[in-house]
Design a protein around this motif. Structure first.
Motif, short mmCIF file in Angstrom:
data_model
loop_
_atom_site.label_atom_id
_atom_site.label_comp_id
_atom_site.label_asym_id
_atom_site.label_seq_id
_atom_site.Cartn_x
_atom_site.Cartn_y
_atom_site.Cartn_z
N ILE A 102 0.85 -1.20 0.00
CA ILE A 102 0.00 0.00 0.00
C ILE A 102 0.88 1.24 0.00
N SER A 103 0.34 2.31 -0.57
CA SER A 103 1.13 3.53 -0.75
C SER A 103 1.25 4.37 0.51
N ASN A 104 0.29 4.22 1.44
CA ASN A 104 0.33 5.00 2.68
C ASN A 104 0.29 4.04 3.88
N PRO A 105 1.43 3.42 4.20
CA PRO A 105 1.42 2.39 5.25
C PRO A 105 1.09 2.93 6.64
N ALA A 106 1.37 4.22 6.89
CA ALA A 106 1.07 4.79 8.21
C ALA A 106 -0.44 4.73 8.49
N THR A 107 -1.23 5.06 7.48
CA THR A 107 -2.69 4.97 7.64
C THR A 107 -3.12 3.53 7.84
N GLY A 108 -2.49 2.63 7.13
CA GLY A 108 -2.81 1.22 7.26
C GLY A 108 -2.50 0.69 8.65
N VAL A 109 -1.37 1.11 9.23
CA VAL A 109 -1.01 0.68 10.58
C VAL A 109 -2.04 1.18 11.58
N THR A 110 -2.52 2.40 11.38
CA THR A 110 -3.56 2.94 12.27
C THR A 110 -4.83 2.08 12.21
N ALA A 111 -5.23 1.70 11.00
CA ALA A 111 -6.42 0.86 10.85
C ALA A 111 -6.23 -0.50 11.51
N LEU A 112 -5.06 -1.11 11.31
CA LEU A 112 -4.78 -2.40 11.93
C LEU A 112 -4.81 -2.29 13.45
N THR A 113 -4.21 -1.23 13.98
CA THR A 113 -4.14 -1.04 15.42
C THR A 113 -5.53 -0.88 16.02
N VAL A 114 -6.37 -0.07 15.38
CA VAL A 114 -7.73 0.15 15.89
C VAL A 114 -8.51 -1.15 15.92
N PHE A 115 -8.47 -1.92 14.85
CA PHE A 115 -9.23 -3.17 14.80
C PHE A 115 -8.68 -4.18 15.82
N ALA A 116 -7.37 -4.23 15.97
CA ALA A 116 -6.77 -5.15 16.94
C ALA A 116 -7.16 -4.77 18.36
N GLN A 117 -7.13 -3.49 18.67
CA GLN A 117 -7.47 -3.04 20.01
C GLN A 117 -8.95 -3.26 20.32
N VAL A 118 -9.80 -3.01 19.34
CA VAL A 118 -11.23 -3.25 19.54
C VAL A 118 -11.49 -4.74 19.77
N GLY A 119 -10.83 -5.59 19.00
CA GLY A 119 -10.97 -7.04 19.20
C GLY A 119 -10.53 -7.46 20.60
N ALA A 120 -9.41 -6.90 21.06
CA ALA A 120 -8.91 -7.23 22.40
C ALA A 120 -9.88 -6.77 23.48
N ALA A 121 -10.41 -5.56 23.32
CA ALA A 121 -11.34 -5.01 24.31
C ALA A 121 -12.62 -5.84 24.38
N LEU A 122 -13.10 -6.32 23.24
CA LEU A 122 -14.33 -7.10 23.21
C LEU A 122 -14.15 -8.49 23.81
N ALA A 123 -12.93 -9.03 23.75
CA ALA A 123 -12.71 -10.41 24.19
C ALA A 123 -12.30 -10.53 25.64
N ALA A 124 -11.57 -9.56 26.18
CA ALA A 124 -10.90 -9.73 27.47
C ALA A 124 -11.86 -10.01 28.62
N PHE A 125 -12.87 -9.17 28.79
CA PHE A 125 -13.77 -9.35 29.94
C PHE A 125 -14.61 -10.62 29.84
N PRO A 126 -15.23 -10.90 28.68
CA PRO A 126 -16.01 -12.16 28.59
C PRO A 126 -15.16 -13.40 28.87
N VAL A 127 -13.93 -13.42 28.35
CA VAL A 127 -13.07 -14.59 28.59
C VAL A 127 -12.75 -14.71 30.08
N GLY A 128 -12.40 -13.59 30.72
CA GLY A 128 -12.09 -13.61 32.15
C GLY A 128 -13.27 -14.06 32.98
#
Length: 344
Positions: A177-203
């Motif tokens: 991709i031509s703008n990897p900085a924007t891509g990293v932001t998108a990956l980070t947001v989705f990864a963090q949202v996934g982590a937030a959604l999973a942590a409490f139910p699993v615990g």
């Protein structure tokens, strides 16, 4: 905790001043002390999980802790993006967050003073001997085998996660991709949202079912390993973002259960802060070792090459595949070493 907060807040202010004036040597010194202060807070928080939380709620408690960790990281990134990288806004937010949360915690947490052990120095500022200092950084694998193995597992987990250090280059070279900085932001947001959604139910689920922590850690490590394997076959940003969300779910599950298992296997509850401090250091060791090993592998296997007319140096696909394969192995080891832990 309060002492760590004062040191952390003060040195964050100094970091802002030094960064503003491009004084990088003093900045590095202030950064070092801010890390010491913030990790003092972290150690106190970990100790409270053992001291104040009933055993039947340890999973849920650590799930909440993992969610708050993720939300803190997301909010910091959000302030950075919203302010356009304005230093005053970013450092002001961090200082406000540290002082505000510590004030709330100090006002509401009620802890009972610990009875001094026989021969223990009872002064407010006790004298620290060399042997005590050594003990605070060491862990006997024979005396405390379960806790030692949990700490080793955490180290390999963070070595696996450290492949994300190279994701800016992964998106540029591998995905293309031509703008990897924007891509990293998108990956980070989705990864963090996934982590937030999973942590409490699993615990919470681990508490309700009585299945223990290890089955959920095995499942989380499997999810992380499969996610990294998928990254090695992903050639579009959309697919990479979806994989990041799945990897985030694995991260959230692991972080909640890893903390809970550490609390379950503490050798001495009266020394919880000491043992959990050592366990916490494993994350820094893993985060440092991962890139230290992965960087040369990416360079040697990826065979640096020129990227078109822009003349940007990059790395071949095989380098990233090797890097991600190493992460898959690290997650497998993180799960495997827990098989000998007696606690569930």
């Amino acid at each position: 905790m309060i002492a760590g907060g004062l040191v952390g807040a003060l040195t964050l202010c100094l970091q802002y001043v030094f960064a503003l004036n491009s004084m990088w040597a003093p900045y590095a010194l202030a950064f070092t002390f801010s890390m010491l202060g913030l990790n003092t807070i972290y150690s106190s928080m970990l100790g409270w999980n053992s001291d104040l939380v009933p055993p039947e709620q340890v999973g849920a408690s650590n799930g909440v802790q993992a969610v708050l960790n993720v939300m803190g990281a997301m909010s910091g990134m959000g302030v950075f993006l919203w302010s356009g990288g304005n230093l005053l806004a970013v450092y002001g937010y961090f200082v406000s967050l540290v002082t505000g949360t510590i004030a709330i915690t100090a006002a509401h947490v009620r802890e009972e003073p610990q009875e001094p052990r026989r021969g223990q120095d009872r002064r407010m500022f006790p004298r620290i001997t060399r042997s005590q200092l050594k003990e605070s950084y060491t862990l006997d694998p024979n005396l405390h085998s379960d806790f030692y193995l949990v700490t080793v597992s955490r180290t390999f987990y963070y070595m696996g996660i450290s492949s994300q250090t190279f994701f800016l280059y992964y998106l540029r070279d591998f995905v293309g991709i031509s703008n990897p900085a924007t891509g990293v932001t998108a990956l980070t947001v989705f990864a963090q949202v996934g982590a937030a959604l999973a942590a409490f139910p699993v615990g919470s689920f681990s508490d309700w079912t009585g299945l223990g922590r290890k089955p959920f850690i095995y499942l989380s490590c499997l999810t992380l390993a499969l996610g990294n394997a998928c990254f090695a076959a992903t050639k579009t940003l959309r697919a990479a973002v979806l994989v990041a969300g799945v990897v985030g779910i694995g991260n959230g599950g692991y972080l909640a259960m890893d903390s809970a298992l550490a609390v379950d296997t503490i050798p001495d509850k009266d020394l919880a802060a000491r043992f959990l401090g050592i366990w916490g250091v494993a994350s820094f060791i893993g985060t440092a070792l991962g890139p230290l090993v992965g960087g040369p592998v990416l360079y040697l296997v990826g065979e640096g090459r020129e990227r078109g007319e822009r003349g940007m140096e990059g790395f071949g696909d095989n380098g990233y595949r090797a890097l991600l394969a190493m992460s898959v192995c690290y997650f497998g080891i993180a799960a495997r070493v827990l098989r000998n832990v007696k606690a569930r």
